[in-house]
Design a protein around this motif. Structure first.
Motif, short mmCIF file in Angstrom:
data_model
loop_
_atom_site.label_atom_id
_atom_site.label_comp_id
_atom_site.label_asym_id
_atom_site.label_seq_id
_atom_site.Cartn_x
_atom_site.Cartn_y
_atom_site.Cartn_z
N MET A 67 53.74 35.33 53.14
CA MET A 67 53.51 36.70 52.69
C MET A 67 52.08 37.16 52.95
O MET A 67 51.12 36.40 52.78
CB MET A 67 53.83 36.84 51.21
CG MET A 67 55.30 36.74 50.88
SD MET A 67 55.60 37.10 49.12
CE MET A 67 57.33 36.67 48.99
N VAL A 68 51.96 38.42 53.35
CA VAL A 68 50.68 39.09 53.56
C VAL A 68 50.66 40.31 52.66
O VAL A 68 51.63 41.08 52.63
CB VAL A 68 50.51 39.51 55.03
CG1 VAL A 68 49.22 40.30 55.23
CG2 VAL A 68 50.54 38.29 55.94
N GLY A 69 49.59 40.50 51.91
CA GLY A 69 49.59 41.65 51.03
C GLY A 69 48.24 42.01 50.47
O GLY A 69 47.20 41.47 50.85
N ILE A 70 48.28 42.96 49.55
CA ILE A 70 47.10 43.50 48.89
C ILE A 70 47.05 42.97 47.45
O ILE A 70 48.04 43.08 46.73
CB ILE A 70 47.14 45.04 48.86
CG1 ILE A 70 47.18 45.61 50.27
CG2 ILE A 70 45.96 45.60 48.06
CD1 ILE A 70 45.94 45.35 51.12
N ALA A 71 45.92 42.44 47.06
CA ALA A 71 45.72 41.99 45.69
C ALA A 71 44.40 42.58 45.20
O ALA A 71 43.33 42.15 45.62
CB ALA A 71 45.70 40.48 45.60
N ALA A 72 44.50 43.57 44.33
CA ALA A 72 43.30 44.21 43.78
C ALA A 72 42.94 43.51 42.49
O ALA A 72 43.64 43.64 41.48
CB ALA A 72 43.57 45.69 43.54
N VAL A 73 41.85 42.76 42.50
CA VAL A 73 41.46 41.95 41.34
C VAL A 73 40.23 42.50 40.63
O VAL A 73 39.77 41.93 39.64
CB VAL A 73 41.21 40.48 41.75
CG1 VAL A 73 42.48 39.87 42.34
CG2 VAL A 73 40.06 40.38 42.75
N THR A 74 39.70 43.62 41.09
CA THR A 74 38.44 44.15 40.57
C THR A 74 38.45 44.35 39.07
O THR A 74 37.48 44.06 38.38
CB THR A 74 38.10 45.48 41.26
OG1 THR A 74 38.08 45.28 42.67
CG2 THR A 74 36.75 46.01 40.81
N TYR A 75 39.56 44.85 38.54
CA TYR A 75 39.60 45.23 37.13
C TYR A 75 40.23 44.18 36.23
O TYR A 75 40.57 44.45 35.09
CB TYR A 75 40.32 46.57 36.98
CG TYR A 75 39.58 47.68 37.70
CD1 TYR A 75 38.45 48.24 37.14
CD2 TYR A 75 40.00 48.12 38.95
CE1 TYR A 75 37.74 49.23 37.80
CE2 TYR A 75 39.30 49.12 39.62
CZ TYR A 75 38.17 49.67 39.04
OH TYR A 75 37.48 50.64 39.70
N MET A 76 40.36 42.94 36.73
CA MET A 76 40.86 41.85 35.91
C MET A 76 39.71 41.25 35.08
O MET A 76 38.55 41.27 35.49
CB MET A 76 41.45 40.73 36.79
CG MET A 76 42.73 41.08 37.49
SD MET A 76 43.32 39.63 38.41
CE MET A 76 44.76 40.32 39.22
N GLU A 77 40.08 40.69 33.93
CA GLU A 77 39.11 39.88 33.20
C GLU A 77 38.75 38.66 34.04
O GLU A 77 39.54 38.20 34.88
CB GLU A 77 39.71 39.44 31.86
CG GLU A 77 40.01 40.59 30.91
CD GLU A 77 38.75 41.30 30.45
OE1 GLU A 77 37.68 40.65 30.40
OE2 GLU A 77 38.83 42.51 30.14
N ARG A 78 37.56 38.11 33.79
CA ARG A 78 37.04 37.07 34.67
C ARG A 78 37.97 35.87 34.80
O ARG A 78 38.23 35.40 35.91
CB ARG A 78 35.66 36.62 34.18
CG ARG A 78 35.02 35.56 35.08
CD ARG A 78 33.59 35.31 34.69
NE ARG A 78 32.78 36.51 34.88
CZ ARG A 78 31.47 36.56 34.62
NH1 ARG A 78 30.85 35.50 34.15
NH2 ARG A 78 30.80 37.68 34.81
N GLU A 79 38.48 35.34 33.69
CA GLU A 79 39.33 34.15 33.77
C GLU A 79 40.65 34.46 34.47
O GLU A 79 41.17 33.65 35.25
CB GLU A 79 39.56 33.56 32.39
CG GLU A 79 38.33 32.90 31.79
CD GLU A 79 37.72 31.86 32.72
OE1 GLU A 79 38.48 31.04 33.28
OE2 GLU A 79 36.49 31.88 32.91
N ALA A 80 41.21 35.64 34.20
CA ALA A 80 42.44 36.04 34.88
C ALA A 80 42.20 36.20 36.38
O ALA A 80 43.05 35.82 37.20
CB ALA A 80 42.97 37.34 34.29
N LYS A 81 41.04 36.73 36.72
CA LYS A 81 40.69 36.87 38.13
C LYS A 81 40.60 35.50 38.81
O LYS A 81 41.13 35.29 39.91
CB LYS A 81 39.37 37.61 38.27
CG LYS A 81 38.94 37.87 39.70
CD LYS A 81 37.55 38.46 39.80
CE LYS A 81 37.46 39.84 39.20
NZ LYS A 81 36.13 40.47 39.45
N ARG A 82 39.94 34.55 38.14
CA ARG A 82 39.81 33.22 38.73
C ARG A 82 41.16 32.57 38.95
O ARG A 82 41.43 31.99 39.99
CB ARG A 82 38.95 32.33 37.81
CG ARG A 82 37.47 32.62 37.88
CD ARG A 82 36.71 31.76 36.90
NE ARG A 82 35.28 31.94 37.05
CZ ARG A 82 34.38 31.69 36.10
NH1 ARG A 82 34.80 31.24 34.93
NH2 ARG A 82 33.09 31.88 36.32
#
Length: 273
Positions: free
Chosen positions: A165-180
């Motif tokens: 799969m190829v896609g878009i994942a926007a992680v900018t507005y996640m909390e730090r641990e969720a982003k990690r």
């Protein structure tokens, strides 16, 4: 349902781009770009001028509609509360991808959606650089419309294994641990990226070039047109809590995938954080 003049809506987006957006592209002065909430959240003179043009044209074409533009909401956040109860609303992002636009990158678009009684019934994405439109009316499919009148129906990519799969994942507005955790999970897909422009991300998805889109920040001008177009192209669209995405949902995140099975796998293995 009363018919919409979607061609007129498409033309007014083109007019705003021709008169206000393209002449300022790579010609912005220091005082023409301002920061809103943070350094990556910008507004330019072109955003504001284009929204004024679009608003005037929409009010002439659809005087009964509530107009909700991104820059108008920046000045009056209470406008967002009018979406749910409006008989008819037009929601506009005058320049989606302002960060790219201000940096001189040719990856930005103009987005408009029409909401009737709490349901998105039309969506348009205009690409000023390519001078073409991606548009959909509910129940009528998603279409790429070129300035010479040619039209091509859009269809999402067939499903593939998670590892491809190829896609878009926007992680900018996640909390730090969720982003990690999400970034670690994304090692299991073939490729993920962000164009910093949902207009072109939805465009690429609806044309079959991507397998998923995931966003956490749900501002209506960023997602209403694109989710309708994606659904009309065959996509499975839900909030991350598995509920339907509605025009007056501003929190919770959304996931868009080629089909329901792909959506479920992505949610459970990648984005269930």
């Amino acid at each position: 349902m009363e018919s919409l003049d979607i061609a007129a809506l498409a033309n007014l987006l083109q007019e705003a781009a021709e008169t206000e957006i393209l002449p300022r592209f790579r010609n912005l002065g220091t005082d023409d770009v301002r920061m809103k909430s943070e350094a990556i959240d910008l507004v330019t003179e072109a955003d504001e001028a284009a929204e004024r043009v679009i608003r005037a044209r929409v009010e002439a074409l659809m005087p009964e509609a509530v107009f909700i533009g991104e820059e108008a909401v920046a000045a009056d956040p209470g406008l967002l509360g009018k979406i749910e109860d409006a008989e008819l609303a037009v929601i506009v992002d005058p320049i989606d991808g302002t960060f790219n636009y201000a940096a001189g990158l040719p990856l930005f678009g103009v987005m408009l959606s029409v909401v009737r009684k709490g349901e998105t019934v039309a969506g348009l994405i205009y690409d000023p650089m390519g001078n073409d439109w991606l548009l959909a009316e509910k129940g009528s499919g998603a279409w790429l419309c070129r300035p010479d009148g040619q039209q091509e129906q859009m269809a999402v990519a067939p499903s593939v294994p998670l590892s491809q799969m190829v896609g878009i994942a926007a992680v900018t507005y996640m909390e730090r641990e969720a982003k990690r955790q999400t970034l670690a999970n994304l090692a299991d897909v073939r490729l993920f990226t962000s164009y910093r422009c949902s207009a072109h991300e939805y465009r690429a998805f609806a044309a079959g070039h991507l397998h998923f889109l995931q966003y956490r920040k749900l501002m209506p001008w960023d997602h209403l047109a694109g989710t309708l177009i994606s659904a009309e192209a065959g996509a499975y669209v839900r909030k991350l809590d598995r509920t339907a995405y509605r025009p007056y949902d501003f929190e919770g995140g959304i996931l868009v995938a080629s089909d329901e099975a792909s959506w479920n796998e992505l949610r459970e293995k990648i984005f269930n954080v």
